[in-house]
Design a protein around this motif. Sequence first.
Motif, PDB file in Angstrom:
ATOM      1  N   TRP A  98       0.043  13.368 -11.783  1.00 17.10           N
ATOM      2  CA  TRP A  98       0.590  12.036 -11.508  1.00 17.10           C
ATOM      3  C   TRP A  98       0.477  11.692 -10.026  1.00 17.10           C
ATOM      4  N   ARG A  99       0.610  12.674  -9.152  1.00 20.11           N
ATOM      5  CA  ARG A  99       0.463  12.397  -7.713  1.00 20.11           C
ATOM      6  C   ARG A  99      -0.967  11.994  -7.372  1.00 20.11           C
ATOM      7  N   TYR A 100      -1.940  12.640  -8.021  1.00 22.05           N
ATOM      8  CA  TYR A 100      -3.325  12.213  -7.824  1.00 22.05           C
ATOM      9  C   TYR A 100      -3.534  10.798  -8.365  1.00 22.05           C
ATOM     10  N   PHE A 101      -2.881  10.498  -9.469  1.00 27.24           N
ATOM     11  CA  PHE A 101      -2.972   9.158 -10.059  1.00 27.24           C
ATOM     12  C   PHE A 101      -2.453   8.095  -9.090  1.00 27.24           C
ATOM     13  N   THR A 102      -1.285   8.325  -8.520  1.00 28.99           N
ATOM     14  CA  THR A 102      -0.720   7.351  -7.578  1.00 28.99           C
ATOM     15  C   THR A 102      -1.524   7.293  -6.281  1.00 28.99           C
ATOM     16  N   GLY A 144     -12.163  -6.080   7.899  1.00 29.55           N
ATOM     17  CA  GLY A 144     -11.268  -7.038   7.262  1.00 29.55           C
ATOM     18  C   GLY A 144     -11.731  -7.431   5.881  1.00 29.55           C
ATOM     19  N   ILE A 145     -13.042  -7.668   5.728  1.00 30.78           N
ATOM     20  CA  ILE A 145     -13.585  -8.051   4.420  1.00 30.78           C
ATOM     21  C   ILE A 145     -13.508  -6.878   3.434  1.00 30.78           C
ATOM     22  N   VAL A 146     -13.849  -5.673   3.912  1.00 34.06           N
ATOM     23  CA  VAL A 146     -13.779  -4.493   3.040  1.00 34.06           C
ATOM     24  C   VAL A 146     -12.340  -4.264   2.580  1.00 34.06           C
ATOM     25  N   LEU A 147     -11.421  -4.382   3.514  1.00 29.77           N
ATOM     26  CA  LEU A 147     -10.004  -4.189   3.175  1.00 29.77           C
ATOM     27  C   LEU A 147      -9.520  -5.249   2.199  1.00 29.77           C
ATOM     28  N   ARG A 148      -9.981  -6.485   2.380  1.00 33.05           N
ATOM     29  CA  ARG A 148      -9.563  -7.548   1.470  1.00 33.05           C
ATOM     30  C   ARG A 148      -9.971  -7.236   0.027  1.00 33.05           C
ATOM     31  N   GLY A 149     -11.192  -6.706  -0.149  1.00 34.71           N
ATOM     32  CA  GLY A 149     -11.635  -6.336  -1.491  1.00 34.71           C
ATOM     33  C   GLY A 149     -10.808  -5.211  -2.091  1.00 34.71           C
ATOM     34  N   GLU A 150     -10.503  -4.180  -1.282  1.00 36.40           N
ATOM     35  CA  GLU A 150      -9.684  -3.075  -1.777  1.00 36.40           C
ATOM     36  C   GLU A 150      -8.260  -3.521  -2.081  1.00 36.40           C
ATOM     37  N   GLU A 151      -7.745  -4.452  -1.276  1.00 38.12           N
ATOM     38  CA  GLU A 151      -6.384  -4.931  -1.499  1.00 38.12           C
ATOM     39  C   GLU A 151      -6.283  -5.731  -2.798  1.00 38.12           C
ATOM     40  N   GLN A 152      -7.326  -6.472  -3.124  1.00 40.87           N
ATOM     41  CA  GLN A 152      -7.328  -7.182  -4.393  1.00 40.87           C
ATOM     42  C   GLN A 152      -7.308  -6.204  -5.569  1.00 40.87           C
ATOM     43  N   GLN A 153      -7.976  -5.054  -5.414  1.00 42.45           N
ATOM     44  CA  GLN A 153      -7.945  -4.031  -6.462  1.00 42.45           C
ATOM     45  C   GLN A 153      -6.535  -3.468  -6.631  1.00 42.45           C
ATOM     46  N   TRP A 182       0.813  -1.214   0.000  1.00 44.41           N
ATOM     47  CA  TRP A 182       0.000   0.000   0.000  1.00 44.41           C
ATOM     48  C   TRP A 182       0.846   1.263   0.000  1.00 44.41           C
ATOM     49  N   TYR A 183       0.256   2.316  -0.549  1.00 48.07           N
ATOM     50  CA  TYR A 183       0.836   3.660  -0.520  1.00 48.07           C
ATOM     51  C   TYR A 183      -0.192   4.579   0.142  1.00 48.07           C
ATOM     52  N   HIS A 184       0.249   5.298   1.169  1.00 48.11           N
ATOM     53  CA  HIS A 184      -0.661   6.144   1.952  1.00 48.11           C
ATOM     54  C   HIS A 184      -0.164   7.587   1.948  1.00 48.11           C
ATOM     55  N   PRO A 185      -0.516   8.362   0.941  1.00 48.52           N
ATOM     56  CA  PRO A 185      -0.124   9.784   0.966  1.00 48.52           C
ATOM     57  C   PRO A 185      -0.951  10.546   1.995  1.00 48.52           C
ATOM     58  N   PRO A 186      -0.325  11.251   2.916  1.00 48.47           N
ATOM     59  CA  PRO A 186      -1.096  11.936   3.962  1.00 48.47           C
ATOM     60  C   PRO A 186      -1.925  13.103   3.447  1.00 48.47           C
ATOM     61  N   GLU A 187      -1.519  13.696   2.324  1.00 45.26           N
ATOM     62  CA  GLU A 187      -2.190  14.919   1.865  1.00 45.26           C
ATOM     63  C   GLU A 187      -3.307  14.654   0.867  1.00 45.26           C
ATOM     64  N   LYS A 188      -3.420  13.419   0.348  1.00 46.67           N
ATOM     65  CA  LYS A 188      -4.441  13.121  -0.661  1.00 46.67           C
ATOM     66  C   LYS A 188      -5.206  11.870  -0.252  1.00 46.67           C
ATOM     67  N   SER A 189      -6.503  11.936  -0.360  1.00 48.91           N
ATOM     68  CA  SER A 189      -7.349  10.798  -0.014  1.00 48.91           C
ATOM     69  C   SER A 189      -7.964  10.222  -1.289  1.00 48.91           C
ATOM     70  N   SER A 190      -8.515   9.010  -1.174  1.00 51.19           N
ATOM     71  CA  SER A 190      -9.168   8.348  -2.297  1.00 51.19           C
ATOM     72  C   SER A 190     -10.497   7.781  -1.812  1.00 51.19           C
ATOM     73  N   ARG A 246      -3.208   3.821  -4.895  1.00 52.08           N
ATOM     74  CA  ARG A 246      -2.870   3.359  -3.553  1.00 52.08           C
ATOM     75  C   ARG A 246      -1.840   2.216  -3.569  1.00 52.08           C
ATOM     76  N   SER A 247      -1.021   2.158  -4.590  1.00 53.48           N
ATOM     77  CA  SER A 247      -0.009   1.113  -4.704  1.00 53.48           C
ATOM     78  C   SER A 247       1.381   1.694  -4.471  1.00 53.48           C
ATOM     79  N   TYR A 248       2.156   1.036  -3.643  1.00 49.54           N
ATOM     80  CA  TYR A 248       3.512   1.499  -3.349  1.00 49.54           C
ATOM     81  C   TYR A 248       4.392   1.430  -4.603  1.00 49.54           C
ATOM     82  N   LEU A 249       4.326   0.313  -5.318  1.00 51.74           N
ATOM     83  CA  LEU A 249       5.165   0.172  -6.508  1.00 51.74           C
ATOM     84  C   LEU A 249       4.762   1.158  -7.596  1.00 51.74           C
TER      85      LEU A 249
END
Length: 582
Positions: free
Chosen positions: A413-417, A342-351, A270-278, A421-424
Amino acid sequence: MATEDSGGLDLTVSQTVQGLVDSYRRMHMPMGQYVSFILIPSFGFLLLSLLAALLLDLPLMIRLPIPLLGLLAFGAAVFYPKILLSQRKRQLNNRFHLMVTHMTVLATTKIDRMEVFRTLSQEEEYGELANEMRRIVELVDTWNQSLDDACRRRAKEIPSNAVSDFLDRLAYTLGAGQSLEDYLLSEQEQIIQEYSTVYESSLDSLDVMKDLYLSMVLSMTFALVFAVVLPVLTGTDPTLTVSAVIVLYVFVQTGFFLAIRSMAPYDPLWYHPPEKSSPADGKMRKSFYAGVGLSVVLLFISLGGMFGFSPVALGDVVPFVSEPLSLPLYAAIPVTPLIIPGIVLRGEEQQVKSRDQEFPSFIRALGATEGAKQSTTSAVLKSLRHKDFGALTDNVNSLYKRLNMRIEPAEAWRYFTADCRSYLIQVFSEMYLVGREMGGSPKLLGELISSNMNEVLQLRQQRRQATTTLVGLLYGITAASTFAFFIGLQVVNILSSMSLDLQTGSEFDVGTLINTGVYDIPLIEFLLVIVIMFGAMLSSLMIRTVDGGHKMNTYIHFVILTWIGALVAIITKTLVTSVIAI
């Protein structure tokens, strides 16, 4: 043969001592200061713990863990510099492939080679590697050394073999007159192979730790069952013996968790930018509040039902549940709503994982098309956004819209990343953006980033397989240990009721052989339930550490492990009672 074995043992001991002394030498704190303020006080604590174990008038099961605690503190103080050096080596290895890729991207832009090192030294994301780049820049700027001499000097001080060899080869190449770009492009395959070797060796170490963990947990399970059953014959206080073994059990599990955390490769998902939400952030936040809020409400009702001061029982608010409840259910039901986040997070993590799979093909297509058409990113995305990039399609479309609205490319590009929400994706998108801004070839950048990310994704597949094996192991251990705990407890409980019957109908005092009067069955069952909950918590943390996913990923495993323990406990008590009754 014996001489050869002793010679090999002496060599191993000598290498261990030499490595330990070397780790003391590499510490930032002077060795004398560390010995005075850390080693000597920890040795004094060890002596005090030994004296306490000898002089205190307590049962052996209580006194035995006391010197072990002192030995643990002294051992930690002795080997802390070695652990610190290992952590530094791990930090260097974990981000090495990203740093080299970033260096290659910068080198292809034809900027001065010292500017490449200065730029990397300012990237806090690279941690210890950025510090090493900063030291090389200081040697060149402050001490007027050449870049190849500075690289050669730092290579001797770096604990990581991969980074040290890289700097050595770089120093030789630069000294021979080869350009930085040619060297880095030729080294790409070897660098990713070295990273793959380190990554796979970490996964192999985790396999070894899983086997050791299984052996130790089974041994501690036997000790805990022994502590439950033995007081029937000895007459000692079972609460003290069980509590002492539980403390040791907690130490063992905590130690293995820390060891696994130190061995797991650093590869966050995961990538968690503090200044931008999704949109995913709002969904996860609402599910978290809902799950934790329901758990707190059920916890108060559960505690009230256990202690008899709640006007509402769990059976009144939980479907298909009727009072009175078994004690393990009082622990399992309140934590059940945590499965919602946990279930909600699992779905988002698969995305997020799906976007990672699509990004290499997207960045390769973007670079190739941009290089062929010699046009802007916005013009290229106008055609690319109609292609199917799976889970990444909507994000590519949003990136095009922002660029088409004349938003600054870096901000778009920062909004894109942030949306991905992906670190890579964040790391490699930043590299591509910087490379394009500095005039790098888009086709070369796209191919370079795509090939390196594909290698990382292949390694993640191996990590996913290791995680699946660990999940099965921990689920099985939880069921087996709970089964053993409650067999011992239920046998003691039945013996207690049988001894009472025998004493009322016989002149022989059964209490001289079977000491059941020392047992507080509800208290011991409560302690065993705590052990199950603690094991479920640490096991879920281990899974999350090996998986590399979001912290909320622990909730779903915690709930499942808790329910496995509760159901196995209830079934075991029922089966033992029915079998002995027959």
